[in-house]
Design a protein around this motif. Structure first.
Motif, short mmCIF file in Angstrom:
data_model
loop_
_atom_site.label_atom_id
_atom_site.label_comp_id
_atom_site.label_asym_id
_atom_site.label_seq_id
_atom_site.Cartn_x
_atom_site.Cartn_y
_atom_site.Cartn_z
N ARG A 75 -13.37 75.33 12.16
CA ARG A 75 -11.93 75.29 12.41
C ARG A 75 -11.67 74.60 13.73
O ARG A 75 -12.41 74.79 14.70
N VAL A 76 -10.60 73.82 13.78
CA VAL A 76 -10.22 73.14 15.01
C VAL A 76 -9.71 74.18 16.01
O VAL A 76 -8.81 74.97 15.70
N ALA A 77 -10.32 74.19 17.19
CA ALA A 77 -9.93 75.09 18.27
C ALA A 77 -9.61 74.25 19.50
O ALA A 77 -10.31 73.28 19.79
N VAL A 78 -8.54 74.61 20.19
CA VAL A 78 -8.12 73.87 21.38
C VAL A 78 -7.97 74.83 22.56
O VAL A 78 -7.59 75.99 22.38
N ALA A 79 -8.28 74.33 23.74
CA ALA A 79 -8.23 75.18 24.94
C ALA A 79 -6.80 75.61 25.25
O ALA A 79 -5.87 74.82 25.16
N MET A 80 -6.66 76.88 25.61
CA MET A 80 -5.38 77.43 26.06
C MET A 80 -5.39 77.66 27.57
O MET A 80 -4.40 77.43 28.24
#
Length: 139
Positions: A75-80
């Motif tokens: 799954r695409v995960a992006v930094a928060m």
């Protein structure tokens, strides 16, 4: 495809498209679901005005480890949110290793610690990253 194969396929694709990690000279040592171990050498063009590695270099290695570990499930995960604590100076000729520890993984949020060590296995930085896991799949 099993989970380990998927993790390696995702990271291989990400690395192929990641010009900055390539410029850093990052080598992927190990990838498993939720885990990444990366290594790179510090070059002279990476130093700041104090002749030590710019903090952004160490941060970037850890950030790449976060990206690879958190996306390794497919799954695409992006930094928060990310933060780093620097413990020792890094100089040209040092070899850094970043190794992730997945603290929490949920449907939408993942939290990771990334330890960065030098070639003497001394910890030079500790990075903490939180990611948002989108519904989008890599494949």
């Amino acid at each position: 495809m099993n989970k380990n194969e998927l993790a390696k396929k995702v990271v291989k694709k990400m690395m192929a498209d990641d010009a900055f990690s390539q410029w850093l000279g990052i080598e992927v040592l190990d990838i498993k679901p939720g885990f990444a171990k990366l290594q790179m050498d510090i070059r002279q063009e990476m130093v700041n005005g104090f002749n030590v590695s710019h903090g952004g270099i160490t941060f970037s290695l850890a950030d790449s480890a976060l990206a690879f570990a958190s996306n390794s499930y497919g799954r695409v995960a992006v930094a928060m949110e990310n933060n780093i604590s620097f413990m020792k100076k890094v100089i040209p000729g040092d070899t850094l290793t970043a190794e992730t520890q997945e603290l929490s993984i949920g449907r939408r949020i993942g939290v990771y610690n990334i330890s960065v060590t030098n070639h003497d296995n001394k910890q030079v930085a500790l990075f903490r990253g939180t990611v948002f896991r989108t519904k989008e799949q890599h494949f």
